[in-house]
Design a protein around this motif. Structure first.
Motif, PDB file in Angstrom:
ATOM      1  N   VAL A 208       0.864  -1.843  -0.392  1.00  0.00           N
ATOM      2  CA  VAL A 208      -0.085   0.256  -0.103  1.00  0.00           C
ATOM      3  C   VAL A 208       1.139   1.257   0.169  1.00  0.00           C
ATOM      4  O   VAL A 208       1.587   1.084   0.962  1.00  0.00           O
ATOM      5  CB  VAL A 208      -1.351  -0.017   0.999  1.00  0.00           C
ATOM      6  N   PHE A 209       1.034   2.252  -0.573  1.00  0.00           N
ATOM      7  CA  PHE A 209       1.126   3.691  -1.396  1.00  0.00           C
ATOM      8  C   PHE A 209      -0.356   4.287  -1.093  1.00  0.00           C
ATOM      9  O   PHE A 209      -1.064   4.985  -1.556  1.00  0.00           O
ATOM     10  CB  PHE A 209       1.888   3.846  -2.554  1.00  0.00           C
ATOM     11  N   VAL A 210       1.255   5.697   0.250  1.00  0.00           N
ATOM     12  CA  VAL A 210      -0.012   6.430   0.609  1.00  0.00           C
ATOM     13  C   VAL A 210       0.039   7.855  -0.476  1.00  0.00           C
ATOM     14  O   VAL A 210       1.818   8.282   0.285  1.00  0.00           O
ATOM     15  CB  VAL A 210      -0.137   6.730   2.043  1.00  0.00           C
ATOM     16  N   SER A 211      -0.395   8.445  -0.413  1.00  0.00           N
ATOM     17  CA  SER A 211      -0.787  10.092  -0.709  1.00  0.00           C
ATOM     18  C   SER A 211      -1.591  10.996  -0.223  1.00  0.00           C
ATOM     19  O   SER A 211      -2.952  10.894  -0.149  1.00  0.00           O
ATOM     20  CB  SER A 211      -0.173  10.456  -2.315  1.00  0.00           C
ATOM     21  N   SER A 212      -1.269  11.716  -0.080  1.00  0.00           N
ATOM     22  CA  SER A 212      -2.282  12.981   0.766  1.00  0.00           C
ATOM     23  C   SER A 212      -2.117  14.287  -0.716  1.00  0.00           C
ATOM     24  O   SER A 212      -1.615  15.378  -1.055  1.00  0.00           O
ATOM     25  CB  SER A 212      -1.453  13.500   2.109  1.00  0.00           C
ATOM     26  N   SER A 213      -3.466  14.767  -0.495  1.00  0.00           N
ATOM     27  CA  SER A 213      -4.480  15.996  -1.247  1.00  0.00           C
ATOM     28  C   SER A 213      -3.872  17.285  -0.395  1.00  0.00           C
ATOM     29  O   SER A 213      -3.718  17.773  -0.933  1.00  0.00           O
ATOM     30  CB  SER A 213      -5.748  15.461  -2.030  1.00  0.00           C
ATOM     31  N   ASN A 214      -3.841  16.546   1.267  1.00  0.00           N
ATOM     32  CA  ASN A 214      -3.462  18.077   1.338  1.00  0.00           C
ATOM     33  C   ASN A 214      -5.007  19.639   1.384  1.00  0.00           C
ATOM     34  O   ASN A 214      -4.946  20.341   1.198  1.00  0.00           O
ATOM     35  CB  ASN A 214      -2.442  18.967   1.330  1.00  0.00           C
ATOM     36  N   GLU A 215      -6.154  18.422   1.195  1.00  0.00           N
ATOM     37  CA  GLU A 215      -7.023  19.448   1.060  1.00  0.00           C
ATOM     38  C   GLU A 215      -7.097  20.062  -0.244  1.00  0.00           C
ATOM     39  O   GLU A 215      -8.259  21.167  -0.384  1.00  0.00           O
ATOM     40  CB  GLU A 215      -7.542  20.003   1.752  1.00  0.00           C
ATOM     41  N   LYS A 216      -6.176  19.584  -0.883  1.00  0.00           N
ATOM     42  CA  LYS A 216      -6.469  20.665  -2.483  1.00  0.00           C
ATOM     43  C   LYS A 216      -6.672  19.929  -3.976  1.00  0.00           C
ATOM     44  O   LYS A 216      -6.270  18.599  -3.764  1.00  0.00           O
ATOM     45  CB  LYS A 216      -4.952  20.765  -2.703  1.00  0.00           C
ATOM     46  N   LEU A 217      -7.702  19.931  -4.679  1.00  0.00           N
ATOM     47  CA  LEU A 217      -7.837  19.121  -6.131  1.00  0.00           C
ATOM     48  C   LEU A 217      -6.549  19.547  -6.622  1.00  0.00           C
ATOM     49  O   LEU A 217      -6.610  18.443  -7.003  1.00  0.00           O
ATOM     50  CB  LEU A 217      -8.796  20.473  -6.338  1.00  0.00           C
ATOM     51  N   GLU A 218      -6.297  20.106  -6.655  1.00  0.00           N
ATOM     52  CA  GLU A 218      -4.763  20.341  -7.742  1.00  0.00           C
ATOM     53  C   GLU A 218      -4.188  18.858  -7.231  1.00  0.00           C
ATOM     54  O   GLU A 218      -3.135  18.484  -8.086  1.00  0.00           O
ATOM     55  CB  GLU A 218      -3.645  21.565  -7.511  1.00  0.00           C
ATOM     56  N   LYS A 219      -3.620  19.119  -5.730  1.00  0.00           N
ATOM     57  CA  LYS A 219      -2.565  17.866  -5.462  1.00  0.00           C
ATOM     58  C   LYS A 219      -2.928  16.474  -5.504  1.00  0.00           C
ATOM     59  O   LYS A 219      -2.919  15.474  -5.672  1.00  0.00           O
ATOM     60  CB  LYS A 219      -2.461  18.207  -3.516  1.00  0.00           C
ATOM     61  N   GLU A 220      -4.762  16.553  -5.201  1.00  0.00           N
ATOM     62  CA  GLU A 220      -5.913  15.092  -5.948  1.00  0.00           C
ATOM     63  C   GLU A 220      -5.303  14.665  -7.104  1.00  0.00           C
ATOM     64  O   GLU A 220      -4.894  13.574  -7.131  1.00  0.00           O
ATOM     65  CB  GLU A 220      -6.986  15.639  -5.049  1.00  0.00           C
ATOM     66  N   LYS A 221      -5.558  15.564  -8.026  1.00  0.00           N
ATOM     67  CA  LYS A 221      -5.094  15.463  -9.386  1.00  0.00           C
ATOM     68  C   LYS A 221      -3.693  14.615  -9.354  1.00  0.00           C
ATOM     69  O   LYS A 221      -3.222  13.955 -10.216  1.00  0.00           O
ATOM     70  CB  LYS A 221      -5.367  15.703 -10.764  1.00  0.00           C
ATOM     71  N   LYS A 222      -2.708  15.105  -8.726  1.00  0.00           N
ATOM     72  CA  LYS A 222      -1.253  15.095  -9.080  1.00  0.00           C
ATOM     73  C   LYS A 222      -0.944  13.824  -8.528  1.00  0.00           C
ATOM     74  O   LYS A 222      -0.474  12.395  -9.348  1.00  0.00           O
ATOM     75  CB  LYS A 222      -0.864  15.418  -8.541  1.00  0.00           C
ATOM     76  N   ASN A 223      -1.692  13.820  -7.249  1.00  0.00           N
ATOM     77  CA  ASN A 223      -1.422  12.365  -6.603  1.00  0.00           C
ATOM     78  C   ASN A 223      -1.867  10.660  -7.874  1.00  0.00           C
ATOM     79  O   ASN A 223      -1.374   9.691  -7.787  1.00  0.00           O
ATOM     80  CB  ASN A 223      -2.183  12.230  -5.316  1.00  0.00           C
ATOM     81  N   VAL A 224      -3.333  11.388  -7.962  1.00  0.00           N
ATOM     82  CA  VAL A 224      -3.785  10.386  -8.920  1.00  0.00           C
ATOM     83  C   VAL A 224      -2.713   9.705 -10.919  1.00  0.00           C
ATOM     84  O   VAL A 224      -3.048   9.023 -10.503  1.00  0.00           O
ATOM     85  CB  VAL A 224      -5.193  10.869  -9.702  1.00  0.00           C
ATOM     86  N   ASP A 225      -2.796  11.383 -10.950  1.00  0.00           N
ATOM     87  CA  ASP A 225      -1.539  10.888 -12.305  1.00  0.00           C
ATOM     88  C   ASP A 225      -0.538  10.025 -11.521  1.00  0.00           C
ATOM     89  O   ASP A 225      -0.167   8.794 -12.327  1.00  0.00           O
ATOM     90  CB  ASP A 225      -1.218  11.855 -12.595  1.00  0.00           C
ATOM     91  N   GLY A 226      -0.016   9.957 -10.761  1.00  0.00           N
ATOM     92  CA  GLY A 226       1.325   9.526  -9.543  1.00  0.00           C
ATOM     93  C   GLY A 226       1.840   8.017 -10.014  1.00  0.00           C
ATOM     94  O   GLY A 226       1.592   7.379 -10.952  1.00  0.00           O
ATOM     95  N   PHE A 227      -0.076   7.974  -9.345  1.00  0.00           N
ATOM     96  CA  PHE A 227      -0.371   6.505  -8.981  1.00  0.00           C
ATOM     97  C   PHE A 227      -0.716   5.592 -10.373  1.00  0.00           C
ATOM     98  O   PHE A 227      -0.816   4.428 -10.526  1.00  0.00           O
ATOM     99  CB  PHE A 227      -1.823   6.404  -8.276  1.00  0.00           C
ATOM    100  N   LEU A 228      -1.047   6.350 -11.306  1.00  0.00           N
ATOM    101  CA  LEU A 228      -1.634   5.560 -12.440  1.00  0.00           C
ATOM    102  C   LEU A 228      -0.296   5.697 -12.876  1.00  0.00           C
ATOM    103  O   LEU A 228       0.363   4.469 -14.221  1.00  0.00           O
ATOM    104  CB  LEU A 228      -2.038   6.445 -13.409  1.00  0.00           C
ATOM    105  N   ASN A 229       0.337   7.025 -13.191  1.00  0.00           N
ATOM    106  CA  ASN A 229       1.983   6.189 -13.521  1.00  0.00           C
ATOM    107  C   ASN A 229       2.689   5.464 -13.194  1.00  0.00           C
ATOM    108  O   ASN A 229       3.473   4.636 -14.090  1.00  0.00           O
ATOM    109  CB  ASN A 229       2.834   7.222 -13.374  1.00  0.00           C
ATOM    110  N   MET A 230       2.403   4.978 -11.785  1.00  0.00           N
ATOM    111  CA  MET A 230       2.886   4.095 -11.173  1.00  0.00           C
ATOM    112  C   MET A 230       2.043   2.420 -11.192  1.00  0.00           C
ATOM    113  O   MET A 230       2.895   1.643 -10.956  1.00  0.00           O
ATOM    114  CB  MET A 230       3.493   4.480 -10.098  1.00  0.00           C
TER     115      MET A 230
END
Lengths: 339, 339
Positions: free
Chosen positions: A96-118
């Motif tokens: 399990v790998f965890v990332s935090s959006s820090n309550e921000k939409l832009e970061k949430e999108k980046k987190n998702v992209d990161g996970f899709l990339n990986m």
């Protein structure tokens, strides 16, 4: 520090043989002489060669990993959810790998992209407070990557979810206060736009009407999510002539604020002012008085989310159906309301 | 659910052109006719095509990501460290992914392998309680991947570290108790093998000797890390004829146990029994009395660790040198010791 990973090419050059020979030797292919195979394998070990996992993943399209996006990393609720996810993932041999959006939409999108990339095999996500567009969630679905939402979800999204029954939980909390003798239960809540706030409001109102108590809108106070704002709101409410005799707080922070105010004004808890919070934070247990609260069973939320995800990842029958699991909260009665 | 990602090949087949034409069209290569480029790009958009990021990473060998391994995910200390790491990573446009070893060596190794497989650009790690071999850490170094350890580190490891000055912190806490009038300061600590426990013990002893107070070994009590064990130990210590008049607890949990016991036995805090904890957990603030504690500045630990990591990742001068950053703890005086 930039010594790059050892490649098959490095091994081939050192042994003056072809890349394809090295590749087959590493796979122990009998077409290659035993001597060469041994030489290649020995050097590979010495050089700390490891098959480029990206290349491996490119072929197998499977990483045995789950990505989790949480709105906040500093939160015992989300941490416990992750713990529940980890338990199920462990059983399946997944990481399990965890990332935090820090309550921000832009970061949430980046987190998702990161996970899709990986190339995570699946994603479990709780929406940030700021999330009001869902293209990044649709993208996950469109790419065929299994996804489950939990806690903060949206009706607009046609994906599997693990949700709390917030109305039922609030109903249980307020009913407990009323059955303890409270006649005027105040509700310390947050901004109106938050879905869980609206649901808890529903439960609050329903519990009152079930006991034939008229709603007094002036007993509903909107705070931000800080101890101080709850303290101030409680000070105001308790200074009125027709003061409340109980407080239902939408989370334990606000309950702490209510208790601090009640104590400062000299009210006895729970005899004169009873308080119930929400979410069973660790400090709710050690406050004085200890705080009654709703335990949302966050580990169970995590376990349910992981189970729904594995159903999809393992292509179980019905796994293409969108499912919704409800995890119920349990009332924990402590000194702040026990009469 | 297993619809695989769209590839260049899919686009080529649909348009009956070659893969290399599609590839070049996507890169807007002028050798390809404008008409074809437009057709390819339009279809790629419709099909939700995205360049296979593994393939991209294979070429660039850079992922703009940092992997963080923490011993526990349910911990406000580690969560705050991660928050500090995220702040610095955000500034550099990097993403942070977190995994938890759950205090197990096997899981820590898997976490490391996972991050190496995903080609993280750097790794920040705090050792699990069970970690007693370091091959997996050596492997990170050998592969040339930048690494920084924090909090739980090992002298055996020749890598950059962010550490707390535990001896100085304990010295400050105990000195504060002595200067408040305490003559007999008990020390509630953990098992002997833990490095930070040994360092805090050093600070405890030094603070006593600085004030010319003889060490009384019977005032040192080893607990496990639970509230209950500290409560029991405190009960025992306070029941003696020559009882302690102050407690220094190695963490806030143990301080909570000490306070519960002192209250139960009817001692006035801080007048008869003063207490200082360690780590400034959120509940230490809301206990009654509120608990004096050492704030370890976890966000600063995270920021320092990330800064050391970026120095390595950006190949700054001296970045191949092993560095050690010390983050100091601050004494926060609250009601449990304020006289």
């Amino acid at each position: 520090m930039a010594n790059r990973p050892v490649t098959i090419k490095d091994i081939a050059e050192k042994l003056s043989i072809s890349v394809s020979t090295v590749s087959r030797a590493l796979k122990n292919n009998p077409e290659i002489s035993l001597q060469t195979r041994e030489a290649v394998q020995k050097l590979a070990k010495e050089l700390n060669y490891r098959p480029n996992p990206l290349a491996v993943a490119l072929k197998t399209q499977k990483s045995n990993t789950i990505g989790v996006v949480v709105p906040q990393i500093v939160s015992s609720f989300y941490a416990s959810v992750v713990k529940g996810i980890e338990q199920v993932a462990d059983e399946h041999g997944y990481q399990v790998f965890v990332s935090s959006s820090n309550e921000k939409l832009e970061k949430e999108k980046k987190n998702v992209d990161g996970f899709l990339n990986m190339r995570m095999d699946g994603i479990i996500l709780s929406l940030s407070r700021a999330t009001n567009t869902y293209d990044h969630i649709h993208k996950i679905k469109d790419m065929g990557v299994p996804i489950v939402l939990f806690d903060r979800t949206s009706k607009e999204l046609d994906v599997s979810k693990v949700v709390a029954d917030d109305a039922a939980a609030a109903h249980a909390a307020v009913t407990h206060l009323l059955e303890g003798g409270a006649k005027r239960v105040a509700f310390l809540t947050g901004p109106e736009y938050m879905l869980f706030g609206r649901n808890r409001m529903r439960g609050y109102k329903l519990a009152l009407s079930d006991k034939n108590i008229d709603l007094d809108e002036t007993l509903i106070s909107r705070c931000d999510f800080t101890v101080d704002s709850a303290k101030q709101a409680t000070m105001d409410l308790l200074s009125r002539s027709n003061r409340p005799d109980a407080f239902f707080a939408i989370n334990d922070e606000l309950a702490i604020g209510a208790i601090m105010a009640a104590k400062e004004l000299g009210f006895k808890i729970p005899e004169e002012v009873a308080v119930v919070g929400f979410s069973n934070s660790r400090r709710s247990r050690y406050m004085e008085p200890s705080i009654s609260t709703m335990d949302q069973n966050p580990k169970e939320v995590g376990r349910e989310a992981a189970n729904l995800l594995f159903e999809q990842m393992e292509d179980k029958p019905d796994s293409d159906k969108v499912k919704e699991a409800v995890v119920h909260a349990d009332l924990i009665v402590r000194a702040s309301s026990e009469k």
